[in-house]
Design a protein around this motif. Structure first.
Motif, PDB file in Angstrom:
ATOM      1  N   ARG A   1       0.762  -1.257  -0.091  1.00  0.00           N
ATOM      2  CA  ARG A   1       0.006   0.018   0.252  1.00  0.00           C
ATOM      3  C   ARG A   1       0.986   1.257  -0.133  1.00  0.00           C
ATOM      4  O   ARG A   1       0.625   2.214  -0.785  1.00  0.00           O
ATOM      5  CB  ARG A   1      -0.878  -0.163   1.215  1.00  0.00           C
ATOM      6  N   ALA A   2       1.853   1.396   0.875  1.00  0.00           N
ATOM      7  CA  ALA A   2       2.922   2.329   0.836  1.00  0.00           C
ATOM      8  C   ALA A   2       3.490   2.745  -0.458  1.00  0.00           C
ATOM      9  O   ALA A   2       3.422   3.764  -0.933  1.00  0.00           O
ATOM     10  CB  ALA A   2       3.741   2.226   1.877  1.00  0.00           C
ATOM     11  N   GLN A   3       3.961   1.607  -1.213  1.00  0.00           N
ATOM     12  CA  GLN A   3       4.468   1.820  -2.596  1.00  0.00           C
ATOM     13  C   GLN A   3       3.556   2.545  -3.508  1.00  0.00           C
ATOM     14  O   GLN A   3       3.880   3.345  -4.346  1.00  0.00           O
ATOM     15  CB  GLN A   3       4.814   0.393  -3.222  1.00  0.00           C
ATOM     16  N   ARG A   4       2.265   1.866  -3.347  1.00  0.00           N
ATOM     17  CA  ARG A   4       1.098   2.260  -4.364  1.00  0.00           C
ATOM     18  C   ARG A   4       0.914   3.663  -3.946  1.00  0.00           C
ATOM     19  O   ARG A   4       0.504   4.359  -4.930  1.00  0.00           O
ATOM     20  CB  ARG A   4      -0.131   1.495  -3.923  1.00  0.00           C
ATOM     21  N   GLU A   5       0.872   4.426  -2.735  1.00  0.00           N
ATOM     22  CA  GLU A   5       0.647   5.586  -2.393  1.00  0.00           C
ATOM     23  C   GLU A   5       1.610   6.481  -2.822  1.00  0.00           C
ATOM     24  O   GLU A   5       1.334   7.610  -3.386  1.00  0.00           O
ATOM     25  CB  GLU A   5       0.485   5.959  -0.952  1.00  0.00           C
ATOM     26  N   GLU A   6       2.902   5.946  -2.971  1.00  0.00           N
ATOM     27  CA  GLU A   6       4.076   6.695  -3.593  1.00  0.00           C
ATOM     28  C   GLU A   6       3.825   6.961  -5.152  1.00  0.00           C
ATOM     29  O   GLU A   6       3.991   7.860  -5.726  1.00  0.00           O
ATOM     30  CB  GLU A   6       5.403   6.109  -2.996  1.00  0.00           C
ATOM     31  N   LEU A   7       3.365   5.905  -5.705  1.00  0.00           N
ATOM     32  CA  LEU A   7       3.142   5.764  -7.094  1.00  0.00           C
ATOM     33  C   LEU A   7       1.921   6.798  -7.330  1.00  0.00           C
ATOM     34  O   LEU A   7       2.182   7.648  -8.437  1.00  0.00           O
ATOM     35  CB  LEU A   7       2.948   4.601  -7.763  1.00  0.00           C
ATOM     36  N   VAL A   8       0.986   7.026  -6.656  1.00  0.00           N
ATOM     37  CA  VAL A   8      -0.037   7.839  -6.969  1.00  0.00           C
ATOM     38  C   VAL A   8       0.446   9.229  -6.655  1.00  0.00           C
ATOM     39  O   VAL A   8       0.267  10.123  -7.421  1.00  0.00           O
ATOM     40  CB  VAL A   8      -1.316   7.716  -5.817  1.00  0.00           C
ATOM     41  N   TYR A   9       1.309   9.506  -5.818  1.00  0.00           N
ATOM     42  CA  TYR A   9       1.849  10.959  -5.465  1.00  0.00           C
ATOM     43  C   TYR A   9       2.617  11.270  -6.782  1.00  0.00           C
ATOM     44  O   TYR A   9       2.744  12.456  -7.194  1.00  0.00           O
ATOM     45  CB  TYR A   9       2.630  11.021  -4.353  1.00  0.00           C
ATOM     46  N   LEU A  10       3.540  10.368  -7.065  1.00  0.00           N
ATOM     47  CA  LEU A  10       4.203  10.601  -8.114  1.00  0.00           C
ATOM     48  C   LEU A  10       3.344  11.096  -9.609  1.00  0.00           C
ATOM     49  O   LEU A  10       3.787  12.080 -10.247  1.00  0.00           O
ATOM     50  CB  LEU A  10       5.251   9.398  -8.589  1.00  0.00           C
ATOM     51  N   LEU A  11       2.405  10.273  -9.972  1.00  0.00           N
ATOM     52  CA  LEU A  11       1.751  10.461 -10.915  1.00  0.00           C
ATOM     53  C   LEU A  11       0.684  11.908 -11.015  1.00  0.00           C
ATOM     54  O   LEU A  11       0.632  12.499 -11.872  1.00  0.00           O
ATOM     55  CB  LEU A  11       0.544   9.493 -11.198  1.00  0.00           C
ATOM     56  N   LYS A  12       0.587  12.339  -9.639  1.00  0.00           N
ATOM     57  CA  LYS A  12       0.112  13.593  -9.592  1.00  0.00           C
ATOM     58  C   LYS A  12       0.887  14.731  -9.386  1.00  0.00           C
ATOM     59  O   LYS A  12       0.527  16.030  -9.431  1.00  0.00           O
ATOM     60  CB  LYS A  12      -0.824  13.554  -8.167  1.00  0.00           C
ATOM     61  N   ASN A  13       2.151  14.601  -9.301  1.00  0.00           N
ATOM     62  CA  ASN A  13       3.246  15.335  -8.881  1.00  0.00           C
ATOM     63  C   ASN A  13       4.658  15.082  -9.688  1.00  0.00           C
ATOM     64  O   ASN A  13       5.783  14.962  -8.847  1.00  0.00           O
ATOM     65  CB  ASN A  13       3.410  15.503  -7.362  1.00  0.00           C
ATOM     66  N   LEU A  14       4.515  14.932 -11.019  1.00  0.00           N
ATOM     67  CA  LEU A  14       5.682  14.593 -11.520  1.00  0.00           C
ATOM     68  C   LEU A  14       6.885  15.771 -11.628  1.00  0.00           C
ATOM     69  O   LEU A  14       6.119  16.776 -12.330  1.00  0.00           O
ATOM     70  CB  LEU A  14       5.447  14.218 -13.068  1.00  0.00           C
ATOM     71  N   LYS A  15       7.687  15.751 -11.121  1.00  0.00           N
ATOM     72  CA  LYS A  15       8.675  16.788 -10.968  1.00  0.00           C
ATOM     73  C   LYS A  15       9.604  16.966 -11.960  1.00  0.00           C
ATOM     74  O   LYS A  15      10.175  16.098 -12.179  1.00  0.00           O
ATOM     75  CB  LYS A  15       9.373  16.760  -9.467  1.00  0.00           C
ATOM     76  N   LEU A  16       9.943  18.383 -12.131  1.00  0.00           N
ATOM     77  CA  LEU A  16      10.777  18.590 -13.405  1.00  0.00           C
ATOM     78  C   LEU A  16      11.821  19.882 -12.938  1.00  0.00           C
ATOM     79  O   LEU A  16      10.904  21.149 -12.371  1.00  0.00           O
ATOM     80  CB  LEU A  16      10.508  18.700 -14.752  1.00  0.00           C
ATOM     81  N   THR A  17      12.834  20.265 -12.704  1.00  0.00           N
ATOM     82  CA  THR A  17      13.514  21.514 -12.187  1.00  0.00           C
ATOM     83  C   THR A  17      14.024  22.317 -13.360  1.00  0.00           C
ATOM     84  O   THR A  17      14.548  21.694 -14.161  1.00  0.00           O
ATOM     85  CB  THR A  17      14.968  20.923 -11.412  1.00  0.00           C
ATOM     86  N   ILE A  18      13.585  23.518 -13.397  1.00  0.00           N
ATOM     87  CA  ILE A  18      13.841  24.229 -14.584  1.00  0.00           C
ATOM     88  C   ILE A  18      15.112  24.819 -14.437  1.00  0.00           C
ATOM     89  O   ILE A  18      15.680  25.553 -13.532  1.00  0.00           O
ATOM     90  CB  ILE A  18      12.934  25.291 -14.636  1.00  0.00           C
ATOM     91  N   ASN A  19      15.898  24.808 -15.767  1.00  0.00           N
ATOM     92  CA  ASN A  19      17.334  25.179 -15.617  1.00  0.00           C
ATOM     93  C   ASN A  19      17.244  26.589 -16.235  1.00  0.00           C
ATOM     94  O   ASN A  19      18.175  27.557 -15.944  1.00  0.00           O
ATOM     95  CB  ASN A  19      18.268  24.250 -16.496  1.00  0.00           C
ATOM     96  N   GLY A  20      16.539  26.688 -17.188  1.00  0.00           N
ATOM     97  CA  GLY A  20      16.441  28.143 -17.986  1.00  0.00           C
ATOM     98  C   GLY A  20      15.395  27.985 -19.189  1.00  0.00           C
ATOM     99  O   GLY A  20      14.728  26.965 -19.363  1.00  0.00           O
ATOM    100  N   PHE A  21      15.311  29.147 -19.891  1.00  0.00           N
ATOM    101  CA  PHE A  21      14.857  29.423 -20.883  1.00  0.00           C
ATOM    102  C   PHE A  21      15.645  28.892 -22.386  1.00  0.00           C
ATOM    103  O   PHE A  21      16.953  28.991 -22.336  1.00  0.00           O
ATOM    104  CB  PHE A  21      14.338  30.842 -21.344  1.00  0.00           C
ATOM    105  N   ARG A  22      15.023  28.616 -23.284  1.00  0.00           N
ATOM    106  CA  ARG A  22      15.690  27.935 -24.326  1.00  0.00           C
ATOM    107  C   ARG A  22      15.885  29.575 -24.952  1.00  0.00           C
ATOM    108  O   ARG A  22      15.471  30.725 -24.738  1.00  0.00           O
ATOM    109  CB  ARG A  22      14.493  27.435 -25.604  1.00  0.00           C
ATOM    110  N   PRO A  23      16.981  29.637 -26.310  1.00  0.00           N
ATOM    111  CA  PRO A  23      17.351  30.860 -26.668  1.00  0.00           C
ATOM    112  C   PRO A  23      16.245  31.594 -27.286  1.00  0.00           C
ATOM    113  O   PRO A  23      15.135  31.336 -27.526  1.00  0.00           O
ATOM    114  CB  PRO A  23      18.292  30.570 -27.906  1.00  0.00           C
TER     115      PRO A  23
END
Length: 412
Positions: A326-348
């Motif tokens: 259940r704990a693994q499944r809850e982590e999966l749910v959170y991941l699908l709702k909060n897929l994280k990307l760190t912004i480095n910057g704008f394209r040119p």
């Protein structure tokens, strides 16, 4: 001597030239490309999101985050409804899509360019090929334009509609900024707006070309932990990060971008809250109880994204579904709702849809688009320090300011 020289044969320039010529003014369009409207041709992926069916003036201005109030007069005199009527009168049937975005029924930007060209030429304007080198000004009054071919176009008035610095292959290389700065105008430093984002996470390149529809995003400022933007719609993964409509809109809300300042969160299943998504996953797992985890997500996710989610979830690809806790499944749910990307910057900036920055609005009279520094010199379109969100608003700025400038030149 001619009455009006319009520098630039794009959306704003063609509209301005047609409006001026309609009034009986001898009008010339100075265009550096062999054909007018090259940038319009590539807007909306070649479909041309020509305007937004936004009926209320205040709603329209709210979609212009940079100096929207400056456009009050221009919009008041030429609203999106006027734009739609204009193109339909010139034989371009239109349609309204999600978000009130307006496109030609044909999905061909060439129809929009043809209509603008027809308006300008049938009104009496002429097009000549050449690139403006400098504005000739005497006694704080514009006298004409010199080209790089050493041609002097003597004119009673000049309208600068050269665009910004985005998509330089279309001729939009910032010429207007140089012309304006040389004549004493303040230029707000041009920056990319409505631009794809580079991200830190390398896995994006493994799903390059994957388009996600009906997802939700939010962008958080890591310096003050505030959400600066939320949206719902379509996005695209690229070799450098992310792009697509919701990403481009998000970029215009991100200021002074540095590595790690902003984080993008993608909700892959916005129609389901965490509880409903958990129940959906339980049903899928029940149907695939004897399968390995990596083979049990095809009904939930695009095939390209499955290995990424499996890796990020921390669940072994070979783990049997009926052994997932259940704990693994809850982590999966959170991941699908909060897929994280760190912004480095704008394209040119040359990959941006529009340019933020340009001729300061403080140097332009909003009631007629004439310079406050030089008499009979006007500005229209992206060369001005105004820019909007995606959805047809930037082209509406071009049409409204172009029409106002064209109707204002040499007015009594």
């Amino acid at each position: 001597m001619i009455d009006v020289c319009v520098i630039g044969g794009g959306a704003a320039g063609l509209m301005a030239a047609g409006a001026a010529a309609q009034r009986g003014l001898e009008t010339v369009i100075l265009e550096r490309n062999e054909k007018v409207g090259r940038k319009v041709m590539i807007t909306g992926k070649g479909r041309c999101n020509v305007t937004n069916n936004c009926a209320l003036l205040n709603d329209l201005i709210m979609n212009i985050p940079v100096n929207g109030r400056f456009l009050f007069s221009a919009f008041s005199k030429f609203m999106p409804a006027d734009t739609m009527e204009f193109f339909e009168n010139y034989g371009v049937p239109l349609k309204v899509e999600r978000g009130d975005r307006v496109f030609p029924e044909s999905d061909k930007s060439s129809d929009i360019v043809d209509a603008l060209r027809k308006f300008a030429l049938t009104s009496g304007a002429k097009v000549i090929t050449g690139r403006a080198k400098e504005l000739v000004v005497e006694d704080n009054t514009v006298k004409g334009v010199k080209t790089y071919d050493d041609v002097f176009i003597e004119a009673k008035s000049v309208i600068v509609a050269t665009g910004g610095k985005s998509y330089p292959l279309t001729g939009s290389t910032g010429d207007g900024y140089i012309l304006a700065e040389k004549t004493g105008h303040t230029i707000i430093d041009p920056k990319p707006s409505l631009v794809p984002l580079e991200v830190h996470e390398g896995w994006c390149s493994s799903v390059m070309g994957l388009s996600l529809r009906n997802i939700a995003i939010r962008v958080e400022d890591n310096e003050n932990y505030k959400c600066v933007y939320k949206d719902f719609g379509e996005m695209l993964f690229t070799h450098f990060g992310v792009s697509g409509p919701v990403i481009l809109s998000a970029s215009s809300h991100m200021k002074n971008v540095t590595k790690g300042k902003y984080t993008l969160y993608i909700d892959l299943k916005p129609a389901l809250d965490e509880d409903k998504l958990d129940k959906r996953i339980q049903r899928d797992f029940l149907e695939n109880s004897n399968k390995n985890f990596i083979n049990a997500l095809d009904g939930l996710l695009p095939k390209k994204l499955v290995p990424v989610i499996v890796r990020l979830s921390g669940i072994k690809p070979s783990q049997k579904v009926n052994q997932i806790t259940r704990a693994q499944r809850e982590e999966l749910v959170y991941l699908l709702k909060n897929l994280k990307l760190t912004i480095n910057g704008f394209r040119p900036i040359d990959e941006a849809i529009v340019t933020s920055g340009g001729v300061s609005v403080k140097d332009i009279n909003p009631k007629n688009m004439m310079s406050k520094k030089v008499d009979n010199l006007f500005f229209a379109g992206e060369v001005i320090d105004v820019d909007a969100y995606t959805g047809g608003f930037n082209l509406q700025i071009a049409f409204s300011t172009g029409m106002l400038a064209g109707k204002s030149v040499l007015a009594e």
